[in-house]
Design a protein around this motif. Structure first.
Motif, PDB file in Angstrom:
ATOM      1  N   GLN A 152       0.661  -1.168  -0.064  1.00 29.56           N
ATOM      2  CA  GLN A 152      -0.187   0.022   0.096  1.00 29.56           C
ATOM      3  C   GLN A 152       0.525   1.415   0.072  1.00 29.56           C
ATOM      4  OE1 GLN A 152      -3.562   0.374  -0.247  1.00 29.56           O
ATOM      5  NE2 GLN A 152      -3.402  -2.692  -0.520  1.00 29.56           N
ATOM      6  N   ASN A 153       1.849   0.714   0.329  1.00 32.31           N
ATOM      7  CA  ASN A 153       2.689   2.486  -0.059  1.00 32.31           C
ATOM      8  C   ASN A 153       3.749   2.428  -1.433  1.00 32.31           C
ATOM      9  OD1 ASN A 153       5.724   1.828   0.452  1.00 32.31           O
ATOM     10  ND2 ASN A 153       4.457   0.259   2.329  1.00 32.31           N
ATOM     11  N   LYS A 154       4.719   3.782  -2.235  1.00 33.33           N
ATOM     12  CA  LYS A 154       5.017   3.754  -3.374  1.00 33.33           C
ATOM     13  C   LYS A 154       6.191   3.186  -3.378  1.00 33.33           C
ATOM     14  CE  LYS A 154       6.658   8.749  -1.911  1.00 33.33           C
ATOM     15  NZ  LYS A 154       7.245   8.893  -1.774  1.00 33.33           N
ATOM     16  N   ASN A 155       6.830   3.374  -1.549  1.00 37.28           N
ATOM     17  CA  ASN A 155       8.132   2.712  -1.879  1.00 37.28           C
ATOM     18  C   ASN A 155       8.134   1.670  -1.925  1.00 37.28           C
ATOM     19  OD1 ASN A 155       9.628   5.283  -1.052  1.00 37.28           O
ATOM     20  ND2 ASN A 155       9.577   5.074   1.162  1.00 37.28           N
ATOM     21  N   GLY A 156       7.176   0.214  -1.281  1.00 36.12           N
ATOM     22  CA  GLY A 156       7.298  -0.903  -1.232  1.00 36.12           C
ATOM     23  C   GLY A 156       7.373  -0.936  -2.616  1.00 36.12           C
ATOM     24  N   ILE A 157       6.072  -0.957  -3.100  1.00 36.50           N
ATOM     25  CA  ILE A 157       6.032  -0.832  -4.699  1.00 36.50           C
ATOM     26  C   ILE A 157       6.550  -0.730  -5.575  1.00 36.50           C
ATOM     27  CG2 ILE A 157       5.243   0.800  -5.355  1.00 36.50           C
ATOM     28  CD1 ILE A 157       2.500  -2.028  -5.788  1.00 36.50           C
ATOM     29  N   SER A 158       8.003   0.125  -5.994  1.00 37.84           N
ATOM     30  CA  SER A 158       8.597   0.183  -6.173  1.00 37.84           C
ATOM     31  C   SER A 158       9.989  -1.119  -6.263  1.00 37.84           C
ATOM     32  CB  SER A 158       9.119   2.100  -6.056  1.00 37.84           C
ATOM     33  OG  SER A 158       8.326   2.744  -6.637  1.00 37.84           O
ATOM     34  N   LYS A 159      10.059  -1.511  -4.686  1.00 44.75           N
ATOM     35  CA  LYS A 159      10.737  -1.864  -4.741  1.00 44.75           C
ATOM     36  C   LYS A 159      10.942  -3.042  -5.455  1.00 44.75           C
ATOM     37  CE  LYS A 159      13.068  -4.790  -0.660  1.00 44.75           C
ATOM     38  NZ  LYS A 159      13.195  -5.250   0.567  1.00 44.75           N
ATOM     39  N   TYR A 160       9.605  -3.820  -5.216  1.00 46.59           N
ATOM     40  CA  TYR A 160       8.570  -4.661  -6.283  1.00 46.59           C
ATOM     41  C   TYR A 160       9.297  -4.586  -7.476  1.00 46.59           C
ATOM     42  CZ  TYR A 160       6.799  -7.549  -2.357  1.00 46.59           C
ATOM     43  OH  TYR A 160       6.447  -7.947  -1.107  1.00 46.59           O
ATOM     44  N   ARG A 161       9.190  -4.034  -8.117  1.00 44.83           N
ATOM     45  CA  ARG A 161       9.114  -3.005  -9.933  1.00 44.83           C
ATOM     46  C   ARG A 161      10.062  -3.245 -10.097  1.00 44.83           C
ATOM     47  NH1 ARG A 161      12.000  -0.235 -12.318  1.00 44.83           N
ATOM     48  NH2 ARG A 161      11.494   2.450 -11.170  1.00 44.83           N
ATOM     49  N   ASN A 162      11.304  -3.183  -9.589  1.00 46.88           N
ATOM     50  CA  ASN A 162      12.725  -3.371  -9.752  1.00 46.88           C
ATOM     51  C   ASN A 162      13.640  -4.869  -9.312  1.00 46.88           C
ATOM     52  OD1 ASN A 162      13.060  -0.156  -9.421  1.00 46.88           O
ATOM     53  ND2 ASN A 162      13.530  -0.273  -7.330  1.00 46.88           N
ATOM     54  N   GLU A 163      13.158  -5.498  -8.564  1.00 45.48           N
ATOM     55  CA  GLU A 163      13.042  -6.258  -7.823  1.00 45.48           C
ATOM     56  C   GLU A 163      12.603  -7.719  -9.416  1.00 45.48           C
ATOM     57  OE1 GLU A 163      12.800 -10.570  -5.469  1.00 45.48           O
ATOM     58  OE2 GLU A 163      11.937  -8.651  -4.939  1.00 45.48           O
ATOM     59  N   PHE A 164      11.190  -6.910 -10.050  1.00 43.41           N
ATOM     60  CA  PHE A 164      10.713  -8.289 -11.071  1.00 43.41           C
ATOM     61  C   PHE A 164      11.395  -7.362 -12.920  1.00 43.41           C
ATOM     62  CE2 PHE A 164       8.515  -7.391 -15.033  1.00 43.41           C
ATOM     63  CZ  PHE A 164       7.754  -8.402 -14.628  1.00 43.41           C
ATOM     64  N   TYR A 165      11.981  -6.158 -12.766  1.00 43.60           N
ATOM     65  CA  TYR A 165      13.134  -6.624 -13.408  1.00 43.60           C
ATOM     66  C   TYR A 165      14.493  -6.418 -13.613  1.00 43.60           C
ATOM     67  CZ  TYR A 165       9.812  -1.896 -16.285  1.00 43.60           C
ATOM     68  OH  TYR A 165       8.733  -1.429 -16.895  1.00 43.60           O
ATOM     69  N   GLY A 166      14.846  -7.414 -12.585  1.00 46.60           N
ATOM     70  CA  GLY A 166      15.772  -7.549 -12.511  1.00 46.60           C
ATOM     71  C   GLY A 166      15.477  -8.966 -12.590  1.00 46.60           C
ATOM     72  N   ARG A 167      14.557  -9.702 -12.219  1.00 48.86           N
ATOM     73  CA  ARG A 167      14.405 -10.865 -12.601  1.00 48.86           C
ATOM     74  C   ARG A 167      14.209 -11.493 -14.171  1.00 48.86           C
ATOM     75  NH1 ARG A 167      12.566 -13.461  -8.260  1.00 48.86           N
ATOM     76  NH2 ARG A 167      11.585 -15.539  -9.690  1.00 48.86           N
ATOM     77  N   LEU A 168      13.507 -10.623 -14.788  1.00 44.67           N
ATOM     78  CA  LEU A 168      12.903 -10.514 -15.963  1.00 44.67           C
ATOM     79  C   LEU A 168      14.566 -10.142 -16.748  1.00 44.67           C
ATOM     80  CD1 LEU A 168      10.099 -10.084 -17.438  1.00 44.67           C
ATOM     81  CD2 LEU A 168      10.551  -7.481 -18.109  1.00 44.67           C
ATOM     82  N   VAL A 169      15.319  -8.935 -16.679  1.00 51.55           N
ATOM     83  CA  VAL A 169      16.410  -9.122 -17.980  1.00 51.55           C
ATOM     84  C   VAL A 169      17.150 -10.600 -17.987  1.00 51.55           C
ATOM     85  CG1 VAL A 169      18.340  -7.768 -17.436  1.00 51.55           C
ATOM     86  CG2 VAL A 169      16.708  -6.452 -17.373  1.00 51.55           C
ATOM     87  N   SER A 170      17.271 -10.765 -16.508  1.00 56.55           N
ATOM     88  CA  SER A 170      18.002 -12.324 -16.052  1.00 56.55           C
ATOM     89  C   SER A 170      17.781 -13.612 -17.184  1.00 56.55           C
ATOM     90  CB  SER A 170      18.098 -12.725 -14.704  1.00 56.55           C
ATOM     91  OG  SER A 170      18.380 -13.902 -14.511  1.00 56.55           O
ATOM     92  N   VAL A 171      16.589 -13.759 -17.348  1.00 62.13           N
ATOM     93  CA  VAL A 171      15.546 -14.745 -18.108  1.00 62.13           C
ATOM     94  C   VAL A 171      16.036 -13.864 -19.639  1.00 62.13           C
ATOM     95  CG1 VAL A 171      13.290 -15.828 -19.182  1.00 62.13           C
ATOM     96  CG2 VAL A 171      13.572 -14.755 -16.671  1.00 62.13           C
ATOM     97  N   VAL A 172      15.719 -13.223 -20.034  1.00 69.01           N
ATOM     98  CA  VAL A 172      15.733 -12.810 -21.152  1.00 69.01           C
ATOM     99  C   VAL A 172      17.876 -12.892 -21.836  1.00 69.01           C
ATOM    100  CG1 VAL A 172      16.300 -10.451 -23.111  1.00 69.01           C
ATOM    101  CG2 VAL A 172      13.680 -10.694 -21.852  1.00 69.01           C
ATOM    102  N   LYS A 173      18.067 -12.459 -21.197  1.00 67.53           N
ATOM    103  CA  LYS A 173      19.990 -12.227 -21.227  1.00 67.53           C
ATOM    104  C   LYS A 173      20.111 -13.893 -21.449  1.00 67.53           C
ATOM    105  CE  LYS A 173      22.207  -8.012 -19.357  1.00 67.53           C
ATOM    106  NZ  LYS A 173      22.731  -7.199 -18.391  1.00 67.53           N
ATOM    107  N   ARG A 174      19.691 -14.866 -20.478  1.00 65.32           N
ATOM    108  CA  ARG A 174      20.121 -15.754 -20.343  1.00 65.32           C
ATOM    109  C   ARG A 174      19.452 -16.529 -22.055  1.00 65.32           C
ATOM    110  NH1 ARG A 174      18.639 -16.789 -15.027  1.00 65.32           N
ATOM    111  NH2 ARG A 174      16.383 -17.402 -15.440  1.00 65.32           N
ATOM    112  N   CYS A 175      18.765 -15.730 -23.182  1.00 69.09           N
ATOM    113  CA  CYS A 175      18.337 -16.149 -24.560  1.00 69.09           C
ATOM    114  C   CYS A 175      19.072 -15.685 -25.107  1.00 69.09           C
ATOM    115  CB  CYS A 175      17.087 -15.417 -24.596  1.00 69.09           C
ATOM    116  SG  CYS A 175      15.120 -16.331 -23.807  1.00 69.09           S
ATOM    117  N   LYS A 176      20.318 -15.426 -25.146  1.00 64.76           N
ATOM    118  CA  LYS A 176      20.866 -14.212 -26.104  1.00 64.76           C
ATOM    119  C   LYS A 176      21.517 -15.754 -26.809  1.00 64.76           C
ATOM    120  CE  LYS A 176      24.596 -11.303 -26.284  1.00 64.76           C
ATOM    121  NZ  LYS A 176      25.521  -9.612 -25.167  1.00 64.76           N
ATOM    122  N   ALA A 177      21.862 -16.526 -26.636  1.00 64.30           N
ATOM    123  CA  ALA A 177      22.403 -17.666 -27.347  1.00 64.30           C
ATOM    124  C   ALA A 177      21.592 -18.352 -28.501  1.00 64.30           C
ATOM    125  CB  ALA A 177      23.545 -18.914 -26.760  1.00 64.30           C
TER     126      ALA A 177
END
Length: 349
Positions: A119-144
């Motif tokens: 319910q607060n903006k700091n907590g929600i931004s933390k989740y979004r940053n963590e999600f972006y990090g996980r998403l980038v990790s998945v996509v980078k493994r697709c490079k090969a």
């Protein structure tokens, strides 16, 4: 299934895919309208998670789904691809993109559910940053996998557009004049050089004769050696001969070793048993009359008695000579257009 691989589809770089997804997510988030500031931040972050995931998931699925289904391809296409690509590796790369798209979708569901409880903006931004990090990790493994698929598309683009038409395969040793023949008879734009092994892939030329259309395939030159010792370039000719050739034109170089050329004819006796063909002896201006008679005699000792044989120099061919060749192509292949055409072809050996 006859098709053309000339028009592929765009496969972005991994970094480009990530940047585009995040940009679209940011743009969509900027459109969120909420009067409450804290609530507006929360909805924006949720939107960024949703849009970024959907962009990446959609692109990965699109690449995997747009790629031609190899199992449904015409036998020649399938064989040519197997000749130039690691098909198993390619299938694994396509499968990897599909599984990665599912992973991205699962991450989106997981993080949106977690963000729903914040319910607060700091907590929600933390989740979004963590999600972006996980998403980038998945996509980078697709490079090969991206590189494997890009390489496959490049190889596929070199496969000529082959139509479901009577197909005449030009066959012979290197530097006998097959490409010159194709250009003279069909006006196809092909590379012609004075050195051997100029043709490294199948090339198509179209001939319309008496309102019927015929497809001629120029093929890489064959050397006098067993099929198991052929390189990948030579194998294209053998594959075309076995899969789609309705008839054959053997181009004999008068200035080349006739015994080697006859050996190639003998080697493919089984494959051409039920295929009509004729012989063109090219470059007769490079030998004297005695040598030409020896070539004819050597060929006649092996070929069926009624085999049609043309003698000329293709780079100096007269219009009447080419007309006679076109007439022979028409006569040998016109039955393709009748229902029982292929069934009526009898063995020439």
């Amino acid at each position: 299934m006859y098709m053309s691989f000339q028009k592929g589809f765009y496969i972005p770089k991994v970094e480009e895919l990530i940047d585009n997804a995040f940009k679209k997510a940011r743009d969509e988030a900027s459109k969120v309208q909420e009067r409450d500031f804290n609530r507006r931040i929360i909805e924006k972050e949720k939107t960024r998670v949703k849009i970024a995931s959907e962009e990446i998931t959609g692109t990965l699925k699109n690449i995997a789904n747009k790629f031609p289904n190899i199992s449904e391809l015409n036998p020649l296409y399938k064989s040519l691809l197997a000749n130039s690509l690691d098909i198993i590796q390619l299938k694994k790369a396509l499968s990897h993109l599909m599984s990665s798209s599912r992973t991205c979708d699962e991450l989106k569901t997981q993080f949106l559910a977690a963000m729903f409880r914040v319910q607060n903006k700091n907590g929600i931004s933390k989740y979004r940053n963590e999600f972006y990090g996980r998403l980038v990790s998945v996509v980078k493994r697709c490079k090969a996998s991206f590189e494997i698929i890009k390489n496959a598309m490049k190889n596929m683009a070199e496969i000529p557009k082959i139509k479901n038409l009577p197909t005449i395969l030009l066959i012979g040793c290197p530097n006998t004049g097959k490409s010159t023949f194709l250009k003279a008879v069909t006006s196809a734009n092909v590379e012609i050089q004075s050195y051997p092994f100029t043709t490294k892939r199948l090339q198509v030329g179209m001939l319309t004769e008496k309102f019927l259309e015929f497809q001629l395939l120029d093929s890489p030159g064959l050397l006098d050696r067993p099929e198991e010792k052929q390189n990948n370039i030579e194998k294209q000719t053998t594959l075309a001969l076995k899969t789609i050739a309705d008839s054959l034109i053997f181009i004999i170089g008068a200035n080349e070793n006739i015994n080697n050329q006859i050996n190639i004819l003998k080697r493919f006796k089984k494959e051409i048993k039920y295929k009509p063909f004729f012989i063109v002896i090219n470059k007769i201006d490079l030998v004297d009359m005695g040598e030409l008679k020896e070539i004819e005699s050597a060929l006649k000792n092996y070929l069926p008695q009624k085999t049609t044989l043309f003698k000329l120099s293709l780079n100096k061919a007269k219009e009447q000579e080419l007309k006679e060749i076109k007439d022979e192509i028409y006569n040998l292949n016109k039955s393709w257009y009748t229902k029982k055409g292929k069934e009526n072809i009898k063995s020439v050996f």
